[in-house]
Design a protein around this motif. Structure first.
Motif, PDB file in Angstrom:
ATOM      1  N   ARG A 158       0.810  -1.211   0.000  1.00 39.60           N
ATOM      2  CA  ARG A 158       0.000   0.000   0.000  1.00 39.60           C
ATOM      3  C   ARG A 158       0.851   1.272   0.000  1.00 39.60           C
ATOM      4  O   ARG A 158       0.323   2.375  -0.061  1.00 39.60           O
ATOM      5  CB  ARG A 158      -0.935   0.001   1.209  1.00 39.60           C
ATOM      6  N   ASP A 159       2.167   1.106   0.066  1.00 36.11           N
ATOM      7  CA  ASP A 159       3.092   2.237   0.071  1.00 36.11           C
ATOM      8  C   ASP A 159       3.382   2.645  -1.369  1.00 36.11           C
ATOM      9  O   ASP A 159       4.091   1.953  -2.096  1.00 36.11           O
ATOM     10  CB  ASP A 159       4.383   1.817   0.789  1.00 36.11           C
ATOM     11  N   ARG A 160       2.822   3.767  -1.795  1.00 37.50           N
ATOM     12  CA  ARG A 160       2.984   4.197  -3.182  1.00 37.50           C
ATOM     13  C   ARG A 160       4.423   4.612  -3.492  1.00 37.50           C
ATOM     14  O   ARG A 160       4.829   4.604  -4.657  1.00 37.50           O
ATOM     15  CB  ARG A 160       2.044   5.367  -3.473  1.00 37.50           C
ATOM     16  N   GLY A 189       1.417  -0.823   4.615  1.00 42.97           N
ATOM     17  CA  GLY A 189       1.949   0.385   4.026  1.00 42.97           C
ATOM     18  C   GLY A 189       3.382   0.587   4.446  1.00 42.97           C
ATOM     19  O   GLY A 189       4.095  -0.355   4.797  1.00 42.97           O
ATOM     20  N   LYS A 205      -0.425   8.019   7.703  1.00 42.13           N
ATOM     21  CA  LYS A 205      -1.227   6.966   7.068  1.00 42.13           C
ATOM     22  C   LYS A 205      -2.180   7.533   6.021  1.00 42.13           C
ATOM     23  O   LYS A 205      -2.758   6.776   5.231  1.00 42.13           O
ATOM     24  CB  LYS A 205      -2.001   6.174   8.120  1.00 42.13           C
ATOM     25  N   TYR A 206      -2.354   8.857   6.011  1.00 42.71           N
ATOM     26  CA  TYR A 206      -3.207   9.489   5.017  1.00 42.71           C
ATOM     27  C   TYR A 206      -2.407  10.055   3.841  1.00 42.71           C
ATOM     28  O   TYR A 206      -2.956  10.705   2.967  1.00 42.71           O
ATOM     29  CB  TYR A 206      -4.022  10.609   5.657  1.00 42.71           C
ATOM     30  N   THR A 207      -1.112   9.810   3.826  1.00 43.77           N
ATOM     31  CA  THR A 207      -0.235  10.270   2.754  1.00 43.77           C
ATOM     32  C   THR A 207       0.030   9.109   1.795  1.00 43.77           C
ATOM     33  O   THR A 207      -0.413   7.980   2.036  1.00 43.77           O
ATOM     34  CB  THR A 207       1.104  10.763   3.341  1.00 43.77           C
ATOM     35  N   ARG A 210       1.081   5.732   3.297  1.00 45.53           N
ATOM     36  CA  ARG A 210       0.150   4.854   3.999  1.00 45.53           C
ATOM     37  C   ARG A 210       0.839   4.233   5.228  1.00 45.53           C
ATOM     38  O   ARG A 210       0.715   3.042   5.491  1.00 45.53           O
ATOM     39  CB  ARG A 210      -0.372   3.745   3.075  1.00 45.53           C
ATOM     40  N   GLU A 212       1.630   2.967   8.675  1.00 43.38           N
ATOM     41  CA  GLU A 212       0.875   2.511   9.835  1.00 43.38           C
ATOM     42  C   GLU A 212       1.412   1.156  10.274  1.00 43.38           C
ATOM     43  O   GLU A 212       1.677   0.280   9.446  1.00 43.38           O
ATOM     44  CB  GLU A 212      -0.609   2.403   9.491  1.00 43.38           C
TER      45      GLU A 212
END
Length: 240
Positions: A158-160, A189, A205-207, A210, A212
């Motif tokens: 989930r980590d872009r 993430g 976590k909203y960047t 992600r 967390e």
């Protein structure tokens, strides 16, 4: 046993750090130079060091931000060192490795490195230095890998910011013929191995990171790196 230490950097600066030694087993121990994430020296990094010491490793965390007063500036300077491949932070890490190798409790022939986030980028750089038997980068910056020691790497799906890098790294290590274990966890993430501190940490976590803590992933990653260390750092084939 976890203690605050100081070591002499190459320029004479008294560099602080945290040394964690196993409570069981007979020295000299295999050892790890651990490089912390962008949040710096905190309770989570100390906890991870204790977890690794419980597996039989002496763990030294050099405090690379100790020279500066503003953490953001320390992070920026460290990132510049990562991109250049040389700089004061790498010099300080090497001073820490030598200090660790000189300890009577440590087997100087069995030293590896592990790092998280910013520290993961350093761990990946150090994998090509020829000074470490094994490296364990976590969610590092994507970067070229011209050479490497045996490497166990972990990323969050989930980590872009690291998207696709795990697959590219695995392909590169296969090309190099380097023993490796690279895994991308789909449900995790960035920074899944530790709990980001404070409000800024919580908001990450909203960047695109992600970021967390993800307990199942953290537990599996710990199991994997210890198994890899057993084989490629300790010389054993399985977790006792």
């Amino acid at each position: 046993m976890q203690t605050e230490i100081r070591l002499a950097a190459d320029d004479g600066f008294s560099l602080p750090g945290v040394l964690t030694l196993p409570r069981t087993g007979e020295p000299p121990y295999p050892a790890l130079v651990m490089i912390y994430e962008a949040f710096g020296m905190n309770d989570e990094m100390r906890r991870i060091a204790r977890d690794l010491a419980a597996e039989g490793y002496a763990v030294l965390i050099p405090d690379l931000f100790a020279r500066g007063r503003v953490t953001a500036l320390c992070v920026a300077r460290a990132m510049r060192t990562v991109r250049r491949g040389h700089g004061r932070e790498l010099d300080d890490i090497e001073a820490a490795r030598r200090w660790l190798a000189d300890r009577p409790e440590v087997d100087a022939e069995r030293i590896g490195t592990i790092g998280f986030c910013l520290g993961g980028s350093f761990a990946l750089l150090l994998a090509g230095s020829g000074r470490y038997k094994v490296s364990a980068p976590f969610y590092n910056l994507p970067m070229p890998v011209p050479r490497a020691c045996p490497l166990v790497a972990s990323y969050g799906g989930r980590d872009r910011t690291t998207r696709g890098f795990g697959d590219r790294l695995e392909a590169r290590l296969t090309e190099l013929g380097v023993p490796h274990d690279v895994r991308t966890y789909p449900e995790a993430g960035h920074s899944f191995q530790s709990r980001p501190p404070g409000l800024i940490g919580a908001l990450t976590k909203y960047t695109p990171f992600r970021a967390e803590y993800h307990a199942p992933t953290a537990e599996d990653a710990h199991r994997r790196i210890v198994a890899f260390f057993r084989e490629h750092l300790d010389g054993r084939r399985s977790i006792d």
